[in-house]
Design a protein around this motif. Structure first.
Motif, mmCIF file in Angstrom:
data_model
loop_
_atom_site.group_PDB
_atom_site.id
_atom_site.type_symbol
_atom_site.label_atom_id
_atom_site.label_comp_id
_atom_site.label_asym_id
_atom_site.label_seq_id
_atom_site.Cartn_x
_atom_site.Cartn_y
_atom_site.Cartn_z
ATOM 1 N N ARG A 136 0.860 -1.183 0.000
ATOM 2 C CA ARG A 136 0.000 0.000 0.000
ATOM 3 C C ARG A 136 0.892 1.227 0.000
ATOM 4 N NH1 ARG A 136 -1.329 -1.350 5.575
ATOM 5 N NH2 ARG A 136 -0.129 -0.024 7.017
ATOM 6 N N ALA A 137 0.383 2.279 -0.609
ATOM 7 C CA ALA A 137 1.053 3.579 -0.615
ATOM 8 C C ALA A 137 0.017 4.620 -0.230
ATOM 9 C CB ALA A 137 1.637 3.887 -1.991
ATOM 10 N N TYR A 138 0.451 5.623 0.531
ATOM 11 C CA TYR A 138 -0.500 6.636 0.963
ATOM 12 C C TYR A 138 0.156 8.003 0.972
ATOM 13 C CZ TYR A 138 1.558 7.498 5.581
ATOM 14 O OH TYR A 138 2.396 7.877 6.598
ATOM 15 N N ALA A 139 -0.685 9.015 0.940
ATOM 16 C CA ALA A 139 -0.242 10.397 1.113
ATOM 17 C C ALA A 139 -1.347 11.145 1.856
ATOM 18 C CB ALA A 139 0.032 11.072 -0.233
ATOM 19 N N LYS A 140 -0.963 12.067 2.731
ATOM 20 C CA LYS A 140 -1.950 12.845 3.474
ATOM 21 C C LYS A 140 -1.423 14.255 3.706
ATOM 22 C CE LYS A 140 -2.705 12.385 7.827
ATOM 23 N NZ LYS A 140 -3.064 11.887 9.180
ATOM 24 N N TYR A 141 -2.367 15.153 3.938
ATOM 25 C CA TYR A 141 -2.027 16.554 4.192
ATOM 26 C C TYR A 141 -3.106 17.144 5.081
ATOM 27 C CZ TYR A 141 -1.451 21.581 3.504
ATOM 28 O OH TYR A 141 -1.308 22.927 3.715
ATOM 29 N N PHE A 142 -2.704 18.020 6.008
ATOM 30 C CA PHE A 142 -3.701 18.755 6.774
ATOM 31 C C PHE A 142 -3.191 20.155 7.076
ATOM 32 C CE2 PHE A 142 -1.239 16.630 10.147
ATOM 33 C CZ PHE A 142 -0.940 17.705 10.980
ATOM 34 N N ASP A 143 -4.138 21.053 7.309
ATOM 35 C CA ASP A 143 -3.845 22.451 7.632
ATOM 36 C C ASP A 143 -4.841 22.878 8.700
ATOM 37 O OD1 ASP A 143 -3.300 25.140 7.766
ATOM 38 O OD2 ASP A 143 -3.371 25.486 5.611
ATOM 39 N N ARG A 144 -4.347 23.261 9.868
ATOM 40 C CA ARG A 144 -5.205 23.628 10.983
ATOM 41 C C ARG A 144 -5.058 25.107 11.317
ATOM 42 N NH1 ARG A 144 -4.695 18.240 14.895
ATOM 43 N NH2 ARG A 144 -5.344 16.785 13.270
ATOM 44 N N ASP A 161 -0.600 29.554 16.394
ATOM 45 C CA ASP A 161 -0.146 28.167 16.524
ATOM 46 C C ASP A 161 -0.701 27.270 15.428
ATOM 47 O OD1 ASP A 161 -2.732 28.338 17.391
ATOM 48 O OD2 ASP A 161 -2.471 27.118 19.187
ATOM 49 N N GLY A 162 -0.970 27.837 14.262
ATOM 50 C CA GLY A 162 -1.427 27.026 13.135
ATOM 51 C C GLY A 162 -0.443 25.921 12.797
ATOM 52 N N TRP A 163 -0.917 24.934 12.082
ATOM 53 C CA TRP A 163 -0.150 23.700 11.937
ATOM 54 C C TRP A 163 -0.493 23.063 10.602
ATOM 55 C CZ3 TRP A 163 -1.559 18.804 15.235
ATOM 56 C CH2 TRP A 163 -0.560 17.830 15.099
ATOM 57 N N ARG A 218 5.193 22.582 9.022
ATOM 58 C CA ARG A 218 5.484 23.843 9.697
ATOM 59 C C ARG A 218 4.401 24.078 10.744
ATOM 60 N NH1 ARG A 218 7.137 29.641 7.149
ATOM 61 N NH2 ARG A 218 9.143 28.551 7.215
ATOM 62 N N LEU A 219 4.823 24.492 11.916
ATOM 63 C CA LEU A 219 3.891 24.780 12.992
ATOM 64 C C LEU A 219 4.293 26.074 13.676
ATOM 65 C CD1 LEU A 219 5.471 23.799 15.898
ATOM 66 C CD2 LEU A 219 5.089 21.609 14.773
#
Length: 679
Positions: free
Chosen positions: A211-219, A232-234, A263-264
């Motif tokens: 399996r291969a995966y990729a993820k991204y998030f922005d808070r 304190d965004g992340w 980056r946080l």
């Protein structure tokens, strides 16, 4: 600043109304998603775990206070990160400091740099020798790929080694054959701007899968106690690959790799010689890293096999106070065998080497700027059947040689009694150690500047507090006494009770020296605080978990935790402030109640209510919070969900500032919309 209070309030009311109006209907089996509520309580106790004994065993037979979060627990909670999922674990203290940093521990000593909890992901140790703790913002994977998280409350050092003092968290991801096909998930919300993940799984011939995966998030940024911007965004991006296979010669293998970059933000507090003698900086921390892991298992005979595992891990971060790059290489060999009919033996050996390079700042420095540390270990454990199906005795120990304190010995003895099929009693006595960290030996930190005439500074000049490490530190030691009782009272009601008494010696303290006058950059006094081992004390407590299934479509799980921390100075110690701080950084009482309801065959409604006691030394009041989740499967391979988080109040603090001070931010009421598609 974002202002979503009104919207969030309406969302909370809507969730509560749905919960009150929901009624159960006929439900059908759905193979697309595993469903925890379709397992009986007996089947839950028979879930196979490996962390307690480094061999497969039933959860109900473990001679330790162990709890398992399944993939279904994680999915139905709406948690999007490992720390958020760990909130559901009874007896674990989980507090958010700001949007990207956490204080997580078991049985006391809560801190952002909590150093008595060992954390592993698929057998790879992820605690950092920089401070013997965990950078939780970097410990991530695709949450849908987590098979289970095994949490041991109490020492696991006889198997896992130094720093497994108060507990072990082992995150175990799924075999790649269980993640075939494609999966995509997307989430947007008032706290999480956007997150998305994609996974593809396939076969390699007839004997291997991948399996291969990729993820991204922005808070988003959160807010401070004064309702100011937390900065304190992340945001993070991560990709990974796993492959598993087997051969005709009773061999199985795993290859796992991933890489991340992010980056946080944080608001740092820095001492200053100008009024108000402290300044704040909105800084950014850049992080990156990755690992490659290989594991080979060979079955020798029935009940006997050996495993060889090796990994390389590289991590790095850079912020205004300190930058570090670290390389770690590790190799481990384990052998499991059955001797006659009464002995199950596990033994093994390992070697780890880690090297770091740091860049210092004026306020925070590690000297020297580069260091290599080594760890050589061996362990053995034997589980003896004294009376078949009734009495089992386990004895074992781990011996380690480390760069900081040389040789450490960590034994354990555990007894299990199962008087009948529905009850079990266990007890254990263990010794564990926590070795000094790189920072504790080599740090030079300007922690505060007191203005003239302030409490604690009677002089007419500013008073600087300078914390320095020491190469004379010894290992902190724990002698732990534990007892537990499990009862399957009826087919729909179970109890799990654990009690403990922990005796600590050589705990870390900061010992003051004589003030000295320094003329640069302005005239001021410097009070040195030097790291030493001059605290001791004990903790004791109870942890109760009860699960009740009043209907086949409804399951309730309640938990209560009591913890008392009593620390004392050695006769020659002068560090009372450290005692008070550690006494008041862990909640004395915690209560949790989870409810999982299958409303219809394709609608689920889940809730989690929790109470956390006050943290007096950090100025954090007690709080009660509620999370709700409503899930709907319009077709078998699609799930839509709306999650309400921290719904009872608009915002609340969970932790405070510590040795490396940052401005803590509040956990705010939030709503999250999730979509999960399998194809």
């Amino acid at each position: 600043m974002r202002d979503h209070c009104a919207v969030r309030g309406h969302v909370a009311v809507a969730f509560l109304c749905v919960g009150l109006l929901a009624t159960p209907c006929a439900r059908a089996e759905d193979s697309s998603f595993d469903d925890l509520t379709k397992l009986s309580l007996e089947e839950l106790l028979n879930i196979e775990v490996t962390s307690a004994a480094k061999r497969p065993q039933k959860l109900g037979d473990a001679t330790s206070a162990i709890f398992v979060l399944t993939q279904e627990d994680i999915r139905r909670s709406g948690a999007t990160s490992i720390p958020e999922a760990l909130r559901m674990v009874p007896g674990l203290q989980v507090a958010r400091i700001d949007a990207n940093s956490w204080a997580i521990t078991a049985r006391g000593f809560a801190s952002r740099f909590a150093n008595k909890l060992l954390v592993l992901i698929d057998g790879r140790t992820v605690y950092t020798p920089l401070f013997s703790g965990v950078f939780w913002d970097r410990q991530d994977t695709m949450m849908e790929d987590v098979e289970r998280i095994e949490i041991i409350r109490g020492p696991g050092a006889a198997l896992w080694g130094a720093n497994a003092v108060n507990g072990v968290i082992n995150v175990i991801t799924k075999h790649s054959k269980e993640t075939q096909g494609d999966l995509a998930s997307v989430a947007v919300g008032t706290a999480e701007r956007v997150s998305g993940a994609f996974r593809h799984g396939g076969a390699i011939g007839d004997s291997a899968t991948y399996r291969a995966y990729a993820k991204y998030f922005d808070r988003y940024d959160s807010t401070t106690a004064s309702n100011g911007p937390g900065r304190d965004g992340w945001r993070y991006g991560r990709a990974g690959l796993r492959s598993d296979g087997e051969t005709a010669t009773r061999d199985t293998w795993t290859l796992d790799a991933d890489a991340y970059r992010g980056r946080l933000g944080e608001t740092f507090m820095t001492p200053s010689f100008a009024a108000p003698f402290i300044s704040t900086t909105n800084g950014k921390t850049d992080t990156d890293g990755g690992h490659v892991l290989g594991r080979w298992n060979h079955s020798l005979a029935e009940g006997s096999d050996f495993t060889l595992q090796s990994y390389y891990d590289r991590t790095g971060f850079s912020d205004p106070r300190l930058s570090e790059s670290r390389d770690t290489a590790d190799v481990q060999l384990e052998h499991r065998l059955a001797i006659a009919e009464r002995h199950e033996v596990v033994w093994g050996a390992g070697y780890r080497v880690t090297h770091d390079d740091v860049n210092n700042s004026a306020a925070l420095a590690l000297i020297p700027t580069s260091r290599t540390a080594q760890l050589l270990s061996a362990f053995g454990q034997d589980t003896v059947t004294i009376v078949a199906d009734r009495f089992y005795l386990t004895g074992g120990a781990k011996i380690e040689y480390n760069t900081y304190t040389s040789v450490e010995f960590q034994p354990t003895a555990r007894l299990l009694w199962t008087p009948n099929a529905s009850e079990s009693v266990w007890t254990a006595v263990s010794r564990a150690v926590r070795t000094p960290s790189r920072a504790e030996e080599d740090v030079r930190l300007i922690s505060s500047v007191l203005p003239p005439g302030a409490p604690g500074n009677p002089s007419p000049l500013p008073l600087e507090t300078l914390i320095s490490g020491s190469h004379a530190l010894r290992a902190e030691t724990l002698t732990a006494y534990e007892v537990g009782y499990r009862l399957q009272a009826t087919s729909s009601l179970s109890f799990d009770l654990a009690g403990f008494y922990n005796d600590y010696r050589n705990l870390l303290s900061e010992e003051p020296g004589a003030p000295t006058l320094v003329l640069s950059p302005v005239p001021h006094f410097v009070v040195p605080l030097t790291a030493a081992n001059k605290l001791h004390g004990d903790t004791y407590g109870l942890e109760l978990v009860s699960t009740w299934q009043p209907r086949h479509w409804w399951r309730l799980q309640g938990s209560y935790t009591f913890l008392k921390v009593d620390l004392r100075r050695d006769a020659d110690s002068l560090a009372p402030a450290a005692i008070e701080a550690q006494r008041g950084q862990s909640p004395r009482h915690q209560f949790g109640l989870r409810s999982l309801i299958d409303v219809t065959s394709n609608v689920s409604f889940d809730s989690f209510l929790r109470y956390v006691d006050a943290l007096p030394s950090l100025g954090v009041p007690r709080y009660v919070e509620l999370n709700l989740r409503l899930g709907w499967r319009p077709v078998p391979n699609v799930e839509l969900a709306i999650v309400g988080e921290s719904l009872i109040r608009p915002a609340h603090l969970e932790f405070g500032s510590e040795t490396l001070p940052v401005v803590p931010t509040r956990v705010e009421r939030a709503v999250l919309f999730q979509t999960l598609v399998k194809f």
